[in-house]
Design a protein around this motif. Structure first.
Motif, PDB file in Angstrom:
ATOM      1  N   LEU A 246       0.908  -1.337   0.023  1.00 40.91           N
ATOM      2  CA  LEU A 246       0.054   0.068   0.005  1.00 40.91           C
ATOM      3  C   LEU A 246       0.858   1.204  -0.056  1.00 40.91           C
ATOM      4  O   LEU A 246       1.769   1.303   1.021  1.00 40.91           O
TER       5      LEU A 246
ATOM      6  N   HIS B 161       0.815   5.271   0.437  1.00 44.49           N
ATOM      7  CA  HIS B 161       0.148   6.508   0.689  1.00 44.49           C
ATOM      8  C   HIS B 161       0.842   7.906   0.418  1.00 44.49           C
ATOM      9  O   HIS B 161       1.674   8.186   0.951  1.00 44.49           O
TER      10      HIS B 161
ATOM     11  N   ASP C   6      -1.973  10.687  -4.096  1.00 47.93           N
ATOM     12  CA  ASP C   6      -2.449   9.270  -4.651  1.00 47.93           C
ATOM     13  C   ASP C   6      -2.185   8.263  -3.839  1.00 47.93           C
ATOM     14  O   ASP C   6      -1.391   8.187  -2.631  1.00 47.93           O
ATOM     15  N   GLU C   7      -3.067   7.342  -3.744  1.00 49.00           N
ATOM     16  CA  GLU C   7      -3.308   5.985  -3.017  1.00 49.00           C
ATOM     17  C   GLU C   7      -2.885   4.906  -4.215  1.00 49.00           C
ATOM     18  O   GLU C   7      -3.440   4.786  -5.030  1.00 49.00           O
TER      19      GLU C   7
ATOM     20  N   ASN D 239      -2.702   0.645  -4.641  1.00 49.75           N
ATOM     21  CA  ASN D 239      -2.994  -0.483  -3.927  1.00 49.75           C
ATOM     22  C   ASN D 239      -2.457  -1.831  -4.733  1.00 49.75           C
ATOM     23  O   ASN D 239      -3.182  -2.156  -5.673  1.00 49.75           O
TER      24      ASN D 239
ATOM     25  N   GLU E  59       3.809  -1.158   3.488  1.00 50.05           N
ATOM     26  CA  GLU E  59       3.339   0.112   3.448  1.00 50.05           C
ATOM     27  C   GLU E  59       4.133   1.050   3.276  1.00 50.05           C
ATOM     28  O   GLU E  59       5.164   1.058   3.985  1.00 50.05           O
TER      29      GLU E  59
ATOM     30  N   TRP F  47       4.338   5.602   3.504  1.00 52.58           N
ATOM     31  CA  TRP F  47       3.521   6.961   3.390  1.00 52.58           C
ATOM     32  C   TRP F  47       4.643   7.818   3.007  1.00 52.58           C
ATOM     33  O   TRP F  47       5.731   7.960   3.562  1.00 52.58           O
TER      34      TRP F  47
END
Lengths: 180, 152
Positions: free
Chosen positions: B63, B65, B69-70, B72, B146, B148
């Motif tokens: 993922l 972040h 934009d995100e 997946n 993940e 960020w």
């Protein structure tokens, strides 16, 4: 002969205890270092949280007390600024957005550093940089890093989704005109 | 006999401390290993420009972040990466700092590149861009699960 055997057994036991004790001391010393570092990390996290608490209450004098006199704040451009340099900016933000606040999404620390993933939120209530308020509620993300020495913040780095914030305030980003 | 009892006591205490120390050292080793994964990731992604690095170091369900934009999953991630890779020449990522605790790593760095005009209506073409990146990664079993990311 029996006495001699007993004496040898006694000396052997003493040597074993001494060896055990040396190993034990080394382990304990190493463990103590780790635990000292853990305590320091927890302490630094609490100080950083206090920093945000004073920030959201606009208690600048209390914030200043948490900072080293020569604190370097890296915000926006790469060049550091002083605590006095950011004071007007803090006042401007909390005047335009009186409910402006920081919420912690994640906190982690190592040695002398504390990292925060943050969500900022507020309401556009009063004019901001000559833009009239529209009552818009906004929320955006940031990552901030504190460095501590002797319970004071010595360095602070921040990056925030300012573009996201400005967009939510109703501003538009347009590409520069193409050169002919 | 009276000597054996304190010896056993010493030994038990020592074992407990040793187990705790081993666990803390293992965590320290994991943090160093995670930092080296992130270093390899930045090097492979922008300095060596190797798309295979994504398969090597991202989990399938990664993922992302970002500011706007995100992302997946690794397949979507590859598409976005390839878009930027083809639009940016001379990419260079310089790590300034890596901070790790547990399964988290934060990297501060500067990414520079020359924009070649392939991202649509964004100007100026040919200009060198330099952006400061702050990224927090969560790793699982040595892979990025993940991230960020924010940049200025």
């Amino acid at each position: 002969m029996k006495t001699f055997k007993l004496l040898c057994g006694f000396i052997f036991c003493i040597i074993l205890i001494a060896m055990n004790s040396c190993q034990d001391k080394q382990t304990k010393d190493e463990l103590a270092k780790f635990k000292q570092a853990e305590t320091l990390k927890a302490n630094n996290i609490e100080l950083a949280k206090k920093f945000y608490k004073h920030l959201d209450a606009v208690q600048l004098d209390s914030m200043r007390l948490l900072c080293a006199p020569d604190i370097k704040i890296y915000y926006e451009s790469g060049d550091p600024v002083s605590f006095s340099d950011i004071e007007p900016l803090v006042r401007m933000f909390y005047t335009s957005f009186p409910d402006y606040k920081h919420e912690f999404d994640e906190i982690f620390a190592t040695d002398d550093k504390v990292v925060f993933r943050i969500s900022y939120s507020g309401t556009f209530t009063n004019p901001f940089m000559e833009i009239n308020p529209n009552g818009a509620k906004f929320r955006y993300k940031g990552i901030q890093v504190f460095q501590f020495a002797n319970n004071k913040v010595t360095n602070f780095w921040a990056v925030e989704d300012e573009l996201g914030m400005m967009t939510q305030l109703g501003m538009e980003l347009k590409p520069a005109d193409k050169k002919k | 006999m009276f000597l054996l009892i304190p010896m056993l006591m010493f030994s038990c205490q020592d074992k407990q401390a040793l187990t705790e120390l081993k666990s803390l050292k293992a965590q320290q080793a994991l943090e160093e290993q995670n930092k080296s994964v992130i270093k390899r990731y930045w090097d492979g992604k922008w300095n060596e420009r190797r798309p295979e690095i994504l398969d090597e170091l991202l989990t399938k369900n990664v993922l992302h972040h970002g500011s706007t934009d995100e992302i997946n999953g690794i397949e979507e991630y590859k598409k976005v990466y390839n878009t930027y890779l083809s639009a940016m020449d001379n990419t260079r990522f310089e790590i300034i700092e890596l901070i790790a605790e547990g399964n988290l790593v934060m990297s501060r760095g500067i990414c520079s590149a020359t924009y070649n005009g392939k991202l649509g209506d964004i100007y100026p073409v040919g200009k060198e861009i330099s952006v400061r990146f702050f990224t927090v990664f969560k790793l699982i079993d040595g892979k990025i699960a993940e991230e960020w990311e924010l940049f200025q």
